[in-house]
Design a protein around this motif. Sequence first.
Motif, PDB file in Angstrom:
ATOM      1  N   ILE A  95      21.312  37.214  72.186  1.00 55.29           N
ATOM      2  CA  ILE A  95      20.735  38.541  73.230  1.00 55.29           C
ATOM      3  C   ILE A  95      20.109  37.269  74.351  1.00 55.29           C
ATOM      4  O   ILE A  95      19.754  36.813  73.685  1.00 55.29           O
TER       5      ILE A  95
ATOM      6  N   GLY B  96      20.776  34.142  65.139  1.00 58.64           N
ATOM      7  CA  GLY B  96      19.581  33.684  64.643  1.00 58.64           C
ATOM      8  C   GLY B  96      19.087  32.881  63.927  1.00 58.64           C
ATOM      9  O   GLY B  96      17.784  33.065  64.364  1.00 58.64           O
TER      10      GLY B  96
ATOM     11  N   VAL C 210      17.844  46.053  70.113  1.00 59.40           N
ATOM     12  CA  VAL C 210      19.274  45.648  69.345  1.00 59.40           C
ATOM     13  C   VAL C 210      18.229  44.260  68.637  1.00 59.40           C
ATOM     14  O   VAL C 210      17.570  43.446  69.002  1.00 59.40           O
ATOM     15  N   LYS C 211      19.148  44.295  67.552  1.00 60.01           N
ATOM     16  CA  LYS C 211      18.819  42.498  66.658  1.00 60.01           C
ATOM     17  C   LYS C 211      20.429  41.628  66.975  1.00 60.01           C
ATOM     18  O   LYS C 211      21.260  42.360  66.726  1.00 60.01           O
ATOM     19  N   LEU C 212      19.738  40.613  66.790  1.00 57.08           N
ATOM     20  CA  LEU C 212      20.888  39.729  65.858  1.00 57.08           C
ATOM     21  C   LEU C 212      21.318  40.080  65.716  1.00 57.08           C
ATOM     22  O   LEU C 212      21.276  40.065  64.271  1.00 57.08           O
TER      23      LEU C 212
ATOM     24  N   SER D   1      15.902  42.292  73.896  1.00 52.91           N
ATOM     25  CA  SER D   1      15.429  42.626  71.508  1.00 52.91           C
ATOM     26  C   SER D   1      14.786  43.739  71.417  1.00 52.91           C
ATOM     27  O   SER D   1      14.338  43.876  70.263  1.00 52.91           O
ATOM     28  N   GLU D   2      14.062  44.585  72.460  1.00 53.63           N
ATOM     29  CA  GLU D   2      13.662  46.006  71.920  1.00 53.63           C
ATOM     30  C   GLU D   2      14.158  46.241  71.677  1.00 53.63           C
ATOM     31  O   GLU D   2      13.734  47.838  70.314  1.00 53.63           O
TER      32      GLU D   2
ATOM     33  N   GLN E  15      23.192  42.852  64.397  1.00 55.02           N
ATOM     34  CA  GLN E  15      23.262  44.400  64.215  1.00 55.02           C
ATOM     35  C   GLN E  15      24.198  44.723  64.568  1.00 55.02           C
ATOM     36  O   GLN E  15      25.220  44.040  65.539  1.00 55.02           O
TER      37      GLN E  15
END
Length: 337
Positions: A191, A125, A224-226, A221-222, A228
């Motif tokens: 992502i 990120g 999952v998140k970096l 990105s909607e 995670q």
Amino acid sequence: MKAKPGVGRKQKDRIPKDREHHRETRNLTAPDKLDDCWWISIGADQPLLVAGWEASNTGDEKNNQHQNPGRLASAINWHKVECLLNNDEIITLEVVGYNRGGILVKGNSLHGFVPASHLVDHPVGTNKGIREEIFRRYLGREIQVKVIECEPEKDRVVFSERAALAGAGKRKSLLASLAKGDIISGFVTNITDFGVFVDLGGVEGLIHVSELSWGRVQHPSEVVKLGQEIETVIVEVLEEQARIALSLKRLKSNPWDNLSSQLCPGDVLDAVVTRIVKYGVFACLDIGLEGLIHISTIVFPADCVHISDFLKVGQRVKVNVISIDAPKRRLGLTLEG
């Protein structure tokens, strides 16, 4: 104040006077098959660099100012590279340059590229503002890496510092232990527009955007998140290529398969507007499926010029189910009230 038609407005959502359906087609199919290079070009935000590192590849002198072609001009020992890859060995190389996508490394008869997301000291990120400083701190250092891609015909070698953390031989044993249908956990490392890369502890797998949800996904990105930690199911394992295809959506049953038992015409449900098109509005139900509210069913205020004057993406609405065609994945809705 009443808006003037065509002034400072986009025309794509303009309401037709006769409200008749416009026979337009939209490409709602899954993206084309991924080019092989993208399996490895994780985190690179410029064209992939090849082993020769010619600056002319990008045509951007600024992006190449930290390369030293003279130090990378030696021939590659492809037999050595292939042995390192096949045996999943670790090798120590010197960092001799960098660009926006990662760092350049060199050793005895070896040189190649390490993508940013494969660097240990490049946190997941990290924004572009501090990325260059991180790369600069790598200059002159010797780092332990593994070969993760070797294509002599394309004159390309890609290394990973993160993969080396798992130890020599880990990739081979992990790949051999995995099978289609297995559920495995990992951490999101990158992502992209086409999908999500997940570190499985020595090897990375890819969740293609079409495997993230049974519903439509605007961008990965909607979902999952970096960084995670997520649970995924294995769709395919290619040991020879060291590639693993993963799925997030297959952890759950396909809602289209039993939609008729969950919904029926006349049901009133909550939904969120996800897209505005010329012929209407798409709205997503809480079960994750999108339906179309056709423009001919919408009652607009008298001074409304565009659909977006009345409805906004992200707006919560009440909808009425009017038709269900599960085989064709079509759901007809109208606004309630």
